[in-house]
Design a protein around this motif. Structure first.
Motif, PDB file in Angstrom:
ATOM      1  N   LEU A 100     -55.085  32.054  13.008  1.00 22.48           N
ATOM      2  CA  LEU A 100     -55.670  31.550  14.255  1.00 22.48           C
ATOM      3  C   LEU A 100     -54.910  30.318  14.727  1.00 22.48           C
ATOM      4  N   ASN A 101     -54.734  30.228  16.031  1.00 18.20           N
ATOM      5  CA  ASN A 101     -54.077  29.076  16.658  1.00 18.20           C
ATOM      6  C   ASN A 101     -54.999  28.512  17.722  1.00 18.20           C
ATOM      7  N   LEU A 102     -55.193  27.198  17.693  1.00 20.10           N
ATOM      8  CA  LEU A 102     -55.969  26.527  18.752  1.00 20.10           C
ATOM      9  C   LEU A 102     -55.030  25.590  19.507  1.00 20.10           C
ATOM     10  N   TYR A 103     -54.776  25.944  20.764  1.00 15.94           N
ATOM     11  CA  TYR A 103     -53.958  25.118  21.656  1.00 15.94           C
ATOM     12  C   TYR A 103     -54.940  24.254  22.441  1.00 15.94           C
ATOM     13  N   ARG A 104     -54.990  22.959  22.101  1.00 13.92           N
ATOM     14  CA  ARG A 104     -56.035  22.102  22.669  1.00 13.92           C
ATOM     15  C   ARG A 104     -55.852  21.877  24.153  1.00 13.92           C
ATOM     16  N   SER A 109     -48.291  24.023  21.644  1.00 13.19           N
ATOM     17  CA  SER A 109     -47.307  25.091  21.866  1.00 13.19           C
ATOM     18  C   SER A 109     -46.929  25.727  20.534  1.00 13.19           C
ATOM     19  N   VAL A 110     -46.178  26.823  20.622  1.00 15.80           N
ATOM     20  CA  VAL A 110     -45.458  27.323  19.449  1.00 15.80           C
ATOM     21  C   VAL A 110     -44.061  27.711  19.931  1.00 15.80           C
ATOM     22  N   ALA A 111     -43.064  27.263  19.185  1.00  9.78           N
ATOM     23  CA  ALA A 111     -41.664  27.521  19.568  1.00  9.78           C
ATOM     24  C   ALA A 111     -41.341  29.001  19.413  1.00  9.78           C
ATOM     25  N   ARG A 136     -49.032  31.189  28.954  1.00  8.51           N
ATOM     26  CA  ARG A 136     -47.884  32.085  29.125  1.00  8.51           C
ATOM     27  C   ARG A 136     -47.159  32.278  27.808  1.00  8.51           C
ATOM     28  N   MET A 137     -46.842  33.546  27.504  1.00  6.94           N
ATOM     29  CA  MET A 137     -45.980  33.834  26.347  1.00  6.94           C
ATOM     30  C   MET A 137     -44.587  34.190  26.861  1.00  6.94           C
ATOM     31  N   SER A 138     -43.558  33.631  26.212  1.00  5.20           N
ATOM     32  CA  SER A 138     -42.177  34.003  26.509  1.00  5.20           C
ATOM     33  C   SER A 138     -41.672  34.896  25.382  1.00  5.20           C
ATOM     34  N   GLU A 170     -37.858  37.260  19.814  1.00  2.00           N
ATOM     35  CA  GLU A 170     -38.666  36.086  19.472  1.00  2.00           C
ATOM     36  C   GLU A 170     -39.756  35.934  20.525  1.00  2.00           C
ATOM     37  N   HIS A 171     -40.872  35.341  20.109  1.00  3.17           N
ATOM     38  CA  HIS A 171     -41.952  35.074  21.061  1.00  3.17           C
ATOM     39  C   HIS A 171     -42.434  33.643  20.859  1.00  3.17           C
ATOM     40  N   GLY A 172     -42.974  33.038  21.906  1.00  7.71           N
ATOM     41  CA  GLY A 172     -43.478  31.666  21.796  1.00  7.71           C
ATOM     42  C   GLY A 172     -44.398  31.341  22.955  1.00  7.71           C
ATOM     43  N   PRO A 182     -58.676  24.471  26.444  1.00  7.51           N
ATOM     44  CA  PRO A 182     -58.107  25.070  25.233  1.00  7.51           C
ATOM     45  C   PRO A 182     -57.947  26.590  25.298  1.00  7.51           C
ATOM     46  N   ARG A 183     -57.022  27.054  24.480  1.00  6.77           N
ATOM     47  CA  ARG A 183     -56.839  28.503  24.266  1.00  6.77           C
ATOM     48  C   ARG A 183     -56.831  28.748  22.766  1.00  6.77           C
ATOM     49  N   ILE A 184     -57.393  29.874  22.353  1.00  2.00           N
ATOM     50  CA  ILE A 184     -57.347  30.297  20.945  1.00  2.00           C
ATOM     51  C   ILE A 184     -56.675  31.655  20.881  1.00  2.00           C
ATOM     52  N   SER A 185     -55.787  31.829  19.905  1.00  2.00           N
ATOM     53  CA  SER A 185     -55.259  33.174  19.660  1.00  2.00           C
ATOM     54  C   SER A 185     -55.621  33.607  18.247  1.00  2.00           C
ATOM     55  N   LEU A 186     -55.937  34.894  18.124  1.00  2.00           N
ATOM     56  CA  LEU A 186     -56.205  35.509  16.827  1.00  2.00           C
ATOM     57  C   LEU A 186     -55.057  36.486  16.576  1.00  2.00           C
ATOM     58  N   ALA A 187     -54.214  36.180  15.602  1.00  2.00           N
ATOM     59  CA  ALA A 187     -53.035  37.009  15.326  1.00  2.00           C
ATOM     60  C   ALA A 187     -53.316  37.851  14.080  1.00  2.00           C
ATOM     61  N   PHE A 188     -53.558  39.148  14.304  1.00  2.00           N
ATOM     62  CA  PHE A 188     -53.910  40.061  13.210  1.00  2.00           C
ATOM     63  C   PHE A 188     -52.641  40.686  12.645  1.00  2.00           C
TER      64      PHE A 188
HETATM   65  O1  LIG Z   1     -50.741  32.118  20.292  1.00  2.00           O
HETATM   66  C1  LIG Z   1     -50.016  33.073  20.463  1.00  2.00           C
HETATM   67  O2  LIG Z   1     -50.229  33.920  21.336  1.00  2.00           O
HETATM   68  C2  LIG Z   1     -48.796  33.262  19.606  1.00  2.00           C
HETATM   69  C3  LIG Z   1     -49.081  33.000  18.170  1.00  2.00           C
HETATM   70  C4  LIG Z   1     -47.904  33.255  17.301  1.00  2.00           C
HETATM   71  O3  LIG Z   1     -46.803  33.436  17.739  1.00  2.00           O
HETATM   72  C5  LIG Z   1     -48.084  33.276  15.855  1.00  2.00           C
HETATM   73  O4  LIG Z   1     -49.198  33.062  15.366  1.00  2.00           O
HETATM   74  O5  LIG Z   1     -47.082  33.542  15.153  1.00  2.00           O
END
Ligand SMILES: O=C(O)CCC(=O)C(=O)O
Length: 193
Positions: A100-104, A109-111, A136-138, A170-172, A182-188
């Motif tokens: 899980l990522n929390l972008y406050r 960010s994530v590179a 936005r994802m690149s 690559e993605h970031g 904030p945004r949260i991502s759940l990376a399964f």
């Molecule tokens: O937050 C995202 O959408 C990307 C997360 C990501 O790249 C990762 O967890 O490796």
């Protein structure tokens, strides 16, 4: 909230092609009410961690908060049990880990990176569910002159990336001025063994 796969029929958008399905964007994969509830539960229930990493010769804070869970964990916090089942049903893959990522805000960010594949089951996808504010994802080819793709990750959407694509792209999530929510991502992911 009970997720009912099949209730929504998202139109996938293909961003990268390869023999394993490439990279696809699936809007509206999670119904809006569930996505909002998952967001609130994640903010509240996840023990978010601020990690440090070495950059050149000094320690700096990773610019987002993190957490990781195995599906078999005892006392999996809500909404992760429901989210595992929903994403497994949606994609038919044996996801057993979630990062899980929390972008406050827009400073987090994530590179650009490819996911580490050593512990993953070859051939199985990675699925990233977005909750909260849109970011936005690149996506960039690792070699050659292929085009960079940008995709707006709406809440309830899912990015599905093939195992093979981690070797080619690559993605970031770049920083974005003006974002205050904030945004949260759940990376399964599907771990081997
Ligand atoms: O937050 C995202 O959408 C990307 C997360 C990501 O790249 C990762 O967890 O490796």
């Amino acid at each position: 909230m009970v997720f009912q796969p099949g209730l929504f029929a998202p139109e996938p958008v293909s961003l990268v092609n390869d023999a394993e399905g490439g990279i696809r964007y699936l809007p509206d994969s999670i119904p809006a009410i569930a996505a909002q509830q998952w967001f609130e539960q994640s903010l509240e229930n996840i023990g978010w961690i601020s990690q440090q990493r070495m950059m050149y010769d000094r320690e700096v804070a990773v610019p987002r908060l993190l957490a990781t869970f195995a599906r078999e964990a005892e006392d999996l916090p809500a909404p992760l049990g429901e989210a595992f089942e929903a994403v497994r049903a949606l994609l038919g893959a044996p996801f057993n880990r979630v990062g899980l990522n929390l972008y406050r805000d827009g400073n987090d960010s994530v590179a650009l990176h490819g996911d580490k594949t050593e512990k993953l089951l070859p051939g199985q996808p990675i699925a990233i569910v977005s909750l909260g504010t849109c970011r936005r994802m690149s996506i960039r080819p690792k070699a050659g002159s292929g085009r960079i793709v940008h995709v707006e990750l709406e809440p309830g959407s899912c990015i599905v990336m093939s195992y093979a694509s981690q070797f080619t792209h690559e993605h970031g999530i770049p920083k974005l001025a003006g974002v205050t929510e904030p945004r949260i991502s759940l990376a399964f992911r599907c771990y081997a063994g």
